[in-house]
Design an enzyme around this catalytic site. Structure first.
Site, PDB file in Angstrom:
ATOM      1  N   LEU A  40       0.849  -1.191   0.000  1.00 32.28           N
ATOM      2  CA  LEU A  40       0.000   0.000   0.000  1.00 32.28           C
ATOM      3  C   LEU A  40       0.891   1.251   0.000  1.00 32.28           C
ATOM      4  O   LEU A  40       2.090   1.163   0.192  1.00 32.28           O
ATOM      5  CB  LEU A  40      -0.890   0.008   1.252  1.00 32.28           C
ATOM      6  CG  LEU A  40      -1.753  -1.238   1.498  1.00 32.28           C
ATOM      7  CD1 LEU A  40      -2.601  -1.052   2.751  1.00 32.28           C
ATOM      8  CD2 LEU A  40      -2.653  -1.539   0.307  1.00 32.28           C
ATOM      9  N   GLY A  42       0.924   3.737  -2.512  1.00 34.71           N
ATOM     10  CA  GLY A  42       0.930   4.413  -3.810  1.00 34.71           C
ATOM     11  C   GLY A  42       2.314   4.883  -4.232  1.00 34.71           C
ATOM     12  O   GLY A  42       3.345   4.443  -3.711  1.00 34.71           O
ATOM     13  N   VAL A  43       2.290   5.809  -5.184  1.00 35.15           N
ATOM     14  CA  VAL A  43       3.547   6.347  -5.725  1.00 35.15           C
ATOM     15  C   VAL A  43       4.313   7.053  -4.620  1.00 35.15           C
ATOM     16  O   VAL A  43       5.533   6.900  -4.469  1.00 35.15           O
ATOM     17  CB  VAL A  43       3.239   7.353  -6.864  1.00 35.15           C
ATOM     18  CG1 VAL A  43       4.474   8.155  -7.251  1.00 35.15           C
ATOM     19  CG2 VAL A  43       2.677   6.619  -8.068  1.00 35.15           C
ATOM     20  N   LYS A  53      13.034  11.561  -0.707  1.00 39.41           N
ATOM     21  CA  LYS A  53      13.505  12.358   0.435  1.00 39.41           C
ATOM     22  C   LYS A  53      14.538  11.584   1.259  1.00 39.41           C
ATOM     23  O   LYS A  53      15.461  12.168   1.823  1.00 39.41           O
ATOM     24  CB  LYS A  53      12.341  12.810   1.310  1.00 39.41           C
ATOM     25  CG  LYS A  53      11.810  14.145   0.912  1.00 39.41           C
ATOM     26  CD  LYS A  53      10.907  14.126  -0.290  1.00 39.41           C
ATOM     27  CE  LYS A  53      11.404  14.701  -1.564  1.00 39.41           C
ATOM     28  NZ  LYS A  53      10.417  14.683  -2.643  1.00 39.41           N
ATOM     29  N   GLY A 181      14.137  17.690 -18.282  1.00 45.11           N
ATOM     30  CA  GLY A 181      13.068  18.320 -17.499  1.00 45.11           C
ATOM     31  C   GLY A 181      13.606  18.878 -16.194  1.00 45.11           C
ATOM     32  O   GLY A 181      14.093  18.123 -15.348  1.00 45.11           O
ATOM     33  N   ARG A 273       3.602  14.053 -15.731  1.00 45.81           N
ATOM     34  CA  ARG A 273       2.919  12.827 -15.313  1.00 45.81           C
ATOM     35  C   ARG A 273       1.584  12.713 -16.038  1.00 45.81           C
ATOM     36  O   ARG A 273       0.967  13.710 -16.374  1.00 45.81           O
ATOM     37  CB  ARG A 273       2.686  12.820 -13.795  1.00 45.81           C
ATOM     38  CG  ARG A 273       3.938  13.148 -13.032  1.00 45.81           C
ATOM     39  CD  ARG A 273       4.327  12.317 -11.872  1.00 45.81           C
ATOM     40  NE  ARG A 273       3.621  11.167 -11.471  1.00 45.81           N
ATOM     41  CZ  ARG A 273       4.196   9.968 -11.331  1.00 45.81           C
ATOM     42  NH1 ARG A 273       5.461   9.780 -11.683  1.00 45.81           N
ATOM     43  NH2 ARG A 273       3.504   8.951 -10.861  1.00 45.81           N
ATOM     44  N   HIS A 445      14.198  31.943  19.578  1.00 44.73           N
ATOM     45  CA  HIS A 445      15.534  32.319  19.098  1.00 44.73           C
ATOM     46  C   HIS A 445      16.544  31.279  19.575  1.00 44.73           C
ATOM     47  O   HIS A 445      16.442  30.817  20.699  1.00 44.73           O
ATOM     48  CB  HIS A 445      15.917  33.688  19.658  1.00 44.73           C
ATOM     49  CG  HIS A 445      17.262  34.138  19.225  1.00 44.73           C
ATOM     50  ND1 HIS A 445      17.532  34.556  17.949  1.00 44.73           N
ATOM     51  CD2 HIS A 445      18.444  34.204  19.903  1.00 44.73           C
ATOM     52  CE1 HIS A 445      18.821  34.876  17.854  1.00 44.73           C
ATOM     53  NE2 HIS A 445      19.397  34.674  19.028  1.00 44.73           N
TER      54      HIS A 445
END
Ligand code: FAD
Length: 473
Positions: A40, A42-43, A53, A181, A273, A445
């Site tokens: 499961l 997907g892409v 990543k 591309g 795509r 900070h």
């Protein structure tokens, strides 16, 4: 065999499909999730967001090790074990996919592994390994996603011509790699391969890489690519490719009337795509496609068939995982009778290059093109103490502000970790925050989040760490 009956069937288990199935189950609906692949996710999980990543993180370490020489810490040259790197990446995907399976079980979502095909508006045929079965449903949510476009002139059946799917497999580190591309996928994978040692050439037909992002946000990425890549060629078109021994002969039009040929060890084609609508049986339903083959939906994710909704990449628009997940929520809410629509929703975009680029809401270029009067304020990271502590002053945070109401209409960030920072921008734009809201919220900070606060202070002409007088003074 009797058909299986369910209230909702979801076809495709990517970030659109599994989110829809889970949400519908959380709303106590009987849900079946159909996925043609073993795993499961997907892409996004298997060959998109997550593996890319992971590799970007791993290869960033190589660059950081090199840069640390300036800080008096020297590492030796990297030893790259591709098999280990692949195993590590795979282990992440397995953990995540396992998590999705468990969550489906806990919610009582039935998962069917097989290829779905619409027989009519309320019947889905599923080809499983054990044979065919039929599902009769009240509503279907189509979330079958998209795949890499491969123009015919490049489709030689040669495995050295890759899409992002093969490039993420890291079969080898090619010496000479051409990327066709200069969109986010090409630039991210170029960053990975360049760090691994490939000589990367990116060709882009348009006059800029990463179109869609404001030019001032793209500039630091161009500067990085000029150093890390062999070349970035703009306004250049690849005309054709041919196999030449163990290499690929590529014919270019350099945009000035010259046609050139060059040899590469591998080519990555990342030119867009296309939706996965073929062989889905949509012709047996009332679903209509647009001119590019994406499923036409309204703002409630409804298709022209009252029983069928479509979400995610297959429904067009921006092809991003979080857009798919948002549309999943809308589809489920609408079909369970809630008021919901994709209306003025802020979808952030992040490019995980080095540095990262992230933006949300209105861009400066859009404001100009649509003649919207805005004030743009910028806070350069050279003035950020935190950016100096990582040696990454090549960043910029900017706000696009409506002058009268002082509302923040858009946020753009380029720099280390911009993808994490843009979340604050999304909340600001989505909630209609003003520059004053951001300027008066105390930011910790030293963090890069202060750059958002200081950019808002620039609007009032009193940012502590940069000196810019308000224009009207
Ligand atoms: P998909 O994820 O494409 O899933 C569709 C699923 O449907 C697949 O599992 C497929 O097997 C299944 N399916 C198809 N046809 C059938 C059928 N007939 N029957 C049963 N099952 C079927 N987006 C981001 O937001 N951030 C990123 O950093 C990012 N990085 C990316 C990097 C790369 C290299 C690529 C290629 C994409 C990246 N994306 C990223 C885009 C993101 O992956 C997609 O937008 C997202 O996966 C779309 O989700 P989806 O649910 O619409 O479809």
């Amino acid at each position: 065999m009797e058909p299986i009956k369910t209230e909702i069937v979801v076809v495709g288990a990517g970030p659109g499909g599994y989110a829809a199935a889970f949400y519908a189950a959380d709303k106590r609906k009987k849900v079946i999730l159909v996925e043609q692949e073993k795993r499961l996710g997907g892409v996004c999980l298997n060959r998109g967001c997550i593996p890319s990543k992971a590799l970007l993180h791993a290869t960033r370490m190589i660059e950081e090790a090199k840069e640390s020489v300036n800080r008096g810490i020297t590492f030796g040259p990297p030893q790259i074990n591709l098999e280990k790197l692949r195993e590590w990446k795979e282990s992440i995907l397995q953990k995540l996919a396992g998590g999705i399976n468990q969550l489906a079980q806990k919610r009582g979502v039935q998962i069917l592994h097989g290829r779905g095909h619409f027989e009519d508006s309320q019947t889905l045929r599923v080809e499983t390994q054990e044979g065919q079965l039929f599902i009769k449903y009240d509503h279907a949510i189509v979330a079958v996603g998209s795949k890499s476009a491969m123009p015919k002139a490049f489709d030689l059946g040669n495995p050295r011509i890759m899409t992002s799917r093969e490039a993420l497999e890291l079969e080898e580190i090619p010496q000479e790699l051409l990327i066709v591309g200069g969109g986010y996928i090409g630039m991210e994978l170029g960053t990975v391969y360049a760090a691994l040692g490939s000589k990367v050439v990116v060709v882009e037909a348009l006059d800029s890489i990463l179109t869609g992002a404001d030019p001032d946000l793209v500039r630091p990425v161009v500067n990085y690519a000029r150093k890390a890549f062999k070349e970035v060629r703009l306004k250049t078109k690849v005309l054709k490719m041919a196999t030449s021994g163990k290499q690929i002969k590529v014919t270019f039009d350099d945009g000035q009337g010259e046609v050139k040929e060059e040899l590469f060890d591998r080519v990555l084609v990342s030119v867009g795509r296309v939706p996965n609508c073929a062989d889905l049986g949509l012709a047996n339903t009332k679903v209509e496609l647009d001119e590019k083959g994406f499923i036409r939906t309204n703002e409630k994710q409804q298709t022209s068939d009252p029983h069928i909704y479509a979400i995610g990449d297959v429904a067009g628009g921006v092809l991003l995982a979080h857009k798919a997940t948002k549309e999943a929520r809308i589809a489920v809410e609408v079909l369970t009778g809630e008021e919901s629509a994709f209306d003025q929703i802020v979808i952030p975009a992040v490019v995980f290059t080095d540095p990262e680029v992230a933006w949300c809401g209105l861009t400066e270029a859009e404001a100009k093109a649509k003649n919207i009067s805005v004030e743009v304020v910028k806070f350069p990271w050279a003035a950020s103490g935190r950016a100096l502590t990582f040696d990454r002053t090549d960043g910029l945070t900017k706000l696009i502000i409506e002058p009268e109401s002082e509302r923040i209409l858009g946020v753009g960030i380029v720099g280390h970790g911009a993808g994490e920072l843009i979340g604050e921008g999304v909340v600001a734009v989505e909630m209609g925050a003003t520059a004053r809201d951001l300027a008066e919220s105390v930011h910790p900070h030293p963090t890069l989040s202060e750059t958002l606060m200081e950019a808002a202070e620039v609007f009032y002409g009193h940012a502590t760490h940069t000196f810019v007088r308000k224009k009207s003074e």
